[in-house]
Scaffold this motif. Structure first.
Motif, PDB file in Angstrom:
ATOM      1  N   PHE A 238      -9.191  -4.193  -5.930  1.00  0.00           N
ATOM      2  CA  PHE A 238      -8.943  -3.342  -5.235  1.00  0.00           C
ATOM      3  C   PHE A 238      -8.367  -2.152  -5.803  1.00  0.00           C
TER       4      PHE A 238
ATOM      5  N   LYS B 139      -9.431  -5.597  -1.013  1.00  0.00           N
ATOM      6  CA  LYS B 139      -8.149  -5.644  -0.097  1.00  0.00           C
ATOM      7  C   LYS B 139      -7.013  -5.803  -1.163  1.00  0.00           C
ATOM      8  N   LEU B 140      -6.049  -5.111  -1.031  1.00  0.00           N
ATOM      9  CA  LEU B 140      -4.774  -5.285  -1.653  1.00  0.00           C
ATOM     10  C   LEU B 140      -4.085  -6.634  -1.196  1.00  0.00           C
TER      11      LEU B 140
ATOM     12  N   LEU C   6     -12.187   1.058   1.912  1.00  0.00           N
ATOM     13  CA  LEU C   6     -12.435   0.118   0.688  1.00  0.00           C
ATOM     14  C   LEU C   6     -12.904  -1.454   1.015  1.00  0.00           C
ATOM     15  N   LYS C   7     -12.001  -1.647   2.205  1.00  0.00           N
ATOM     16  CA  LYS C   7     -12.368  -2.911   2.609  1.00  0.00           C
ATOM     17  C   LYS C   7     -13.760  -3.035   3.380  1.00  0.00           C
TER      18      LYS C   7
ATOM     19  N   SER D  90      -7.662   2.691   2.528  1.00  0.00           N
ATOM     20  CA  SER D  90      -7.831   1.293   2.335  1.00  0.00           C
ATOM     21  C   SER D  90      -8.851   0.638   3.331  1.00  0.00           C
ATOM     22  N   LYS D  91      -8.893   1.059   4.596  1.00  0.00           N
ATOM     23  CA  LYS D  91     -10.072   0.473   5.470  1.00  0.00           C
ATOM     24  C   LYS D  91     -11.380   0.705   5.008  1.00  0.00           C
TER      25      LYS D  91
ATOM     26  N   THR E  88      -6.255  -8.320  -6.261  1.00  0.00           N
ATOM     27  CA  THR E  88      -5.546  -7.192  -6.591  1.00  0.00           C
ATOM     28  C   THR E  88      -6.184  -6.107  -7.657  1.00  0.00           C
TER      29      THR E  88
ATOM     30  N   PHE F  43      -9.860   1.460  -5.893  1.00  0.00           N
ATOM     31  CA  PHE F  43      -9.061   2.460  -5.563  1.00  0.00           C
ATOM     32  C   PHE F  43      -8.692   3.747  -6.526  1.00  0.00           C
TER      33      PHE F  43
ATOM     34  N   ILE G  68      -3.654   6.963   2.687  1.00  0.00           N
ATOM     35  CA  ILE G  68      -3.858   5.376   2.099  1.00  0.00           C
ATOM     36  C   ILE G  68      -4.207   4.518   3.073  1.00  0.00           C
ATOM     37  N   LYS G  69      -3.727   4.675   4.385  1.00  0.00           N
ATOM     38  CA  LYS G  69      -4.391   3.774   5.581  1.00  0.00           C
ATOM     39  C   LYS G  69      -5.936   3.858   5.570  1.00  0.00           C
TER      40      LYS G  69
ATOM     41  N   LYS H 204       0.727  -1.237  -0.118  1.00  0.00           N
ATOM     42  CA  LYS H 204      -0.043   0.106  -0.036  1.00  0.00           C
ATOM     43  C   LYS H 204       0.881   1.445  -0.190  1.00  0.00           C
TER      44      LYS H 204
END
Length: 234
Positions: free
Chosen positions: A224, A212-213, A205-206, A202-203, A221, A228, A198-199, A187
Motif C-alpha cells: 500500500f 489496502k492499508l 488504490l484499492k 485509498s479507495k 502495508t 501511496f 486520503i479517503k 489512514k
C-alpha cells in the motif's frame, strides 16, 4: 502496537534531515575491493570486536529473543562509517542489541557492540538503520516522498512456568522532505504527507492496485505504501 514511541520527532543522528533514509548500498564490487584491502593491510579491524561478552542463550525453550533466527546469520555492518562484510551476527530484539560472533571459534558466546557506533546493518535480507542513539528501525520501503519503517521488539513474558518471547512490530512513516518520523496507526496518519484526500486516494488504490492499508499484514502495508508514495508524486 507500541504507541508513543518517537512520534513526530526530528532526527539528526545517522540521517540528515530532508534526505532519503538509506546510504548507498554497497555493491559486490565494493565489497570485493574492501575485503581485498582489509586483507592487504591486515585490517579485519580490531575495532569490530570491541564490546562486552554476550552469552548466546535464551530463557525460553521454544522461542528466542533474536530477529528471525536463534543462530548466527551472515550480514553486512556499517560501524562508525566503515562497512564490514559477511559478519556472523544476531540482533537481540528484546534488548535492541546487535551481537557479532566471537572471533575465537572455540567460544559459543558473542560480543555485544556499542549501539552508538552502529550506523546500519543488513541481516536476513532486512536493512536496519539507527536513527537516534539506540533506536533501530527496519527500512521496509524507501519512496520518493515517503518511506516506511518498522520498529521491532520482542517482549519477554512468563507462561506455563517458563518464559516466552512475543514479537511486537509497529510501523512508521518517514517524510523525506523534512525528516519527520511518525507512527502509522491508520489512514489518518497519512494526511500530513499529502494535500490529496486520503479517503478518496485509498479507495482509488484499492480499486486500481488492489492495495489496502492493513497493519496486521506487513506485506499488504508495504504494498500500500509503495503505491501511496507513487500516487502523491503524480
Amino acid at each position: 502496537m507500541r504507541s508513543g514511541l518517537l512520534i513526530g520527532l526530528l532526527f539528526t543522528s545517522g540521517v540528515l534531515l530532508g534526505q532519503s533514509l538509506s546510504s548507498v548500498a554497497p555493491d559486490s564490487a565494493y565489497k570485493k575491493l574492501t575485503k581485498w584491502y582489509q586483507g592487504k593491510v591486515g585490517e579485519e579491524d580490531a575495532s569490530l570486536y570491541t564490546g562486552s561478552l554476550y552469552p548466546m542463550i535464551s530463557k525460553s525453550r521454544y522461542t528466542h529473543q533474536f530477529f528471525e533466527a536463534r543462530s548466527w546469520g551472515s550480514g553486512d555492518l556499517k560501524l562508525k562509517g566503515t562497512w564490514h562484510f559477511d559478519v556472523p551476527m544476531a540482533f537481540d530484539l528484546s534488548n535492541q542489541q546487535l551481537i557479532i560472533k566471537h572471533p575465537d571459534l572455540g567460544r559459543r558466546d558473542g560480543i555485544a557492540l556499542n549501539m552508538g557506533n552502529v550506523d546500519e546493518f543488513i541481516l536476513h535480507d532486512h536493512h536496519f538503520m539507527r536513527l537516534d542513539n539506540d533506536q533501530v528501525f527496519d527500512l521496509l520501503h524507501e519512496g520518493k516522498s515517503v518511506s516506511l519503517l518498522a520498529y521491532r521488539t520482542k517482549d519477554e513474558k512468563p507462561k506455563d512456568g517458563g518464559t516466552v518471547y512475543d514479537q511486537d512490530d509497529s510501523y512508521y512513516t518517514w517524510n523525506n522532505s523534512n525528516g519527520e518520523l511518525k507512527q502509522l496507526r491508520g489512514k489518518g496518519d497519512l494526511e500530513s504527507l499529502t494535500s490529496k484526500d486520503i479517503k478518496i486516494l485509498s479507495k482509488e488504490l484499492k480499486k486500481t492496485k488492489k492495495a489496502k492499508l492493513q497493519l496486521s499484514n506487513e506485506e499488504a502495508t508495504v504494498n500500500f505504501m509503495k503505491y501511496f508514495d507513487e500516487a502523491i508524486n503524480q
